[in-house]
Write an enzyme that holds these catalytic residues in place. Structure first.
Site, PDB file in Angstrom:
ATOM      1  N   LYS A 178      -3.421   0.409   1.170  1.00 57.18           N
ATOM      2  CA  LYS A 178      -3.189   1.653   1.886  1.00 57.18           C
ATOM      3  C   LYS A 178      -4.537   2.326   2.095  1.00 57.18           C
ATOM      4  O   LYS A 178      -5.084   2.943   1.195  1.00 57.18           O
ATOM      5  CB  LYS A 178      -2.240   2.558   1.090  1.00 57.18           C
ATOM      6  N   GLU A 222     -11.314   5.032  -9.873  1.00 53.64           N
ATOM      7  CA  GLU A 222     -12.694   5.461  -9.586  1.00 53.64           C
ATOM      8  C   GLU A 222     -12.569   6.783  -8.867  1.00 53.64           C
ATOM      9  O   GLU A 222     -12.179   6.843  -7.701  1.00 53.64           O
ATOM     10  CB  GLU A 222     -13.420   4.410  -8.742  1.00 53.64           C
ATOM     11  N   GLU A 243     -16.654  19.097  -7.002  1.00 53.01           N
ATOM     12  CA  GLU A 243     -17.167  18.124  -6.042  1.00 53.01           C
ATOM     13  C   GLU A 243     -16.988  18.663  -4.626  1.00 53.01           C
ATOM     14  O   GLU A 243     -15.863  18.815  -4.141  1.00 53.01           O
ATOM     15  CB  GLU A 243     -16.433  16.793  -6.201  1.00 53.01           C
TER      16      GLU A 243
END
Length: 493
Positions: free
Chosen positions: A191, A265, A394
């Site tokens: 995906k 990750e 982030e």
């Protein structure tokens, strides 16, 4: 053993865009409910094509095809050498079509064509080559045990792998999952990111041309709903995910409910430390590309610069001067270093962070109006506290925060002072300090007097909320294998 996919005859002869459909069981098909999603060129905000929007029924069909290919098909039963040979064919085909794939990668991400060609395609080809060579080295071992008899271990594929990948490096980050998963003998349902699905679809075509059996690699395009359907599906044996910590946590929770293995990750907020004894010219040459690369859309971007106070002002001035000269512009221009962000909402997110007013903007800090594209000027924000949101969260854009430190202990404390731990780096001429500090930094990869040196053989992954598991190297291959022990008593007749 080689088998031609039925998709080979169906693939488009036009090499412009791949079919905007789902790739399931070796065939192209529309979404069951007919939904589609536009793909936007970030350099001008215009629609370039649309692709199928997968729903639960489509995800179920893709998993069913992968399940049949694993349970009844030839792929898991091939030798490692045969599987490796196919991965090497894929690498060779990618090399032949490097420019085509680079252009397509640039089209849906907005990244400069030079980066797509020299970084994305280089690393993608290298991954298929590396795991093509590693596929026939999957070995068990004999074991000496205290019970009389003969014992050995076997390594077997897990089964059906769900690979969910982000928008910033579509080719590379799909390959870091697909290559080791296939080398180990698994089948895959991929995906890709909703914004950037085109190279995943083209890669499916390439695998079909290379002779991959039907159902071994399936691609379902769509948004978070499709990813959620994939992660909670009872017939998926493993989820491999790269993306935000928020989404990763929800996927891991869904997988945990079914006791399903995952590798994650996730986000990063890497610290780049410059000590007073560093080669300052070399440090600046690493710091600037370390955060502007891919318009800052890089989980290992060196987005936090820590400078020893004795050289703080001079290093900051040199960094700001270098950042102001970074070429921003058309992704098709070979001189461009920073292109647009991948989507309007990514640009708006960066603007919202800078609107907080934290710290002092030294250079940048504004949108660049260019052809309706999603451009943001490379930005340096100095004198910011460690608890500021732009330090702790982030941003995923070309924004660098800068903080001073006095001692080595303070530098390590600041560097480790976020919830993330994916990458970090330092600049010093003191060899002992370099190794000492590297040992104290809580990150999965540490660069000394350099930045962003990655290799297919060099594992990387996260500490803390940057995830778990490793990609690259033989360690990644182990993520797609399970170990079986076999014991035979010596008194058998």
């Amino acid at each position: 053993m080689e088998r031609r996919s039925t998709a080979t005859a169906e693939r488009q002869t036009n090499r412009g865009l791949p079919p905007g459909q789902l790739f399931i069981g070796g065939r192209w098909r529309d979404a069951a409910d007919g939904r589609r999603r536009d793909v936007i060129y970030p350099a001008n905000g215009r629609v370039v094509t649309s692709v199928a929007e997968a729903g639960d029924q489509d995800v179920d069909a893709a998993i069913g095809a992968a399940r049949r290919a694993f349970d009844d098909g030839p792929w898991p039963r091939m030798s490692g050498r045969e599987r490796g040979a196919l991965l090497l064919r894929v690498a060779a085909l990618l090399e032949e079509r490097r420019d085509e794939f680079a252009q397509l990668e640039s089209l849906h991400t907005g990244k400069p064509i030079t980066i797509a060609r020299t970084v994305d395609l280089r690393d993608t080809i290298d991954h298929f080559t590396y795991y093509g060579g590693l596929a026939d080295q999957i070995e068990g071992a004999t074991r000496n045990i205290r019970t009389p008899g003969f014992a050995y271990t076997m390594k077997e594929p897990l089964g059906v792998v769900g690979a969910i990948t982000p928008y910033n490096f579509p080719l590379i980050l799909s390959t870091t999952k697909i290559a080791p998963a296939l080398a180990a003998g698994n089948t895959v349902v991929h995906k890709p990111a909703a914004e950037c699905p085109l190279t995943a679809l083209r890669l499916a075509e390439l695998f079909a041309e290379a002779g991959l059996p039907d159902g071994v690699l399936n691609v379902v395009t769509g948004g978070e709903d499709a990813g959620a359907a994939l992660s909670r599906h009872p017939r998926i044996d493993k989820i491999a995910f790269t993306g935000s910590t928020r989404v990763g946590a929800s996927i891991a929770a869904a997988a945990a409910a079914a006791v399903k293995p995952t590798t994650m990750e996730l986000g990063g907020k890497a610290a780049h430390i410059v000590f007073e004894d560093a080669d300052i010219t070399a440090a600046v040459d690493a710091v600037v590309p370390g955060f502007v690369f891919n318009s800052g859309q890089f989980c290992m971007a060196g987005s936090r610069l820590l400078i020893q106070r004795s050289c703080y002002d001079s290093v900051l001035a040199r960094v700001a001067e270098a950042v102001a000269r970074v070429p921003v512009g058309d992704p098709c221009d070979p001189q461009t270093i920073v292109g647009p962000l991948a989507a309007r909402r990514r640009l708006e997110s960066v603007e919202q962070y800078l609107a907080l007013g934290e710290g002092r903007i030294v250079t940048g800090g504004h949108r660049i109006e260019r052809d309706g594209g999603y451009y943001y000027a490379p930005t340096v924000v100095a004198d910011v506290s460690n608890d500021a949101r732009i330090v702790q969260e982030e941003i995923f854009g070309p924004v660098l925060t800068v903080q001073p430190f006095d001692t080595e202990d303070e530098a390590v404390s600041l560097a480790n002072g976020t919830r993330y731990g994916l990458a970090a780096g330092l600049h010093t001429r003191d060899v002992a300090r370099a190794h000492r500090v590297a040992g104290r930094l809580r990150s999965g990869i540490i660069w000394i007097n350099s930045w962003a040196v990655l290799d297919s053989a060099l594992p990387f992954g996260g500490y803390k909320q940057s995830g778990y598991g490793r990609e690259h190297g033989p360690e990644a291959l182990d993520n797609y294998l399970q170990v079986k022990s076999v014991f035979v008593p010596t008194n058998q007749h």
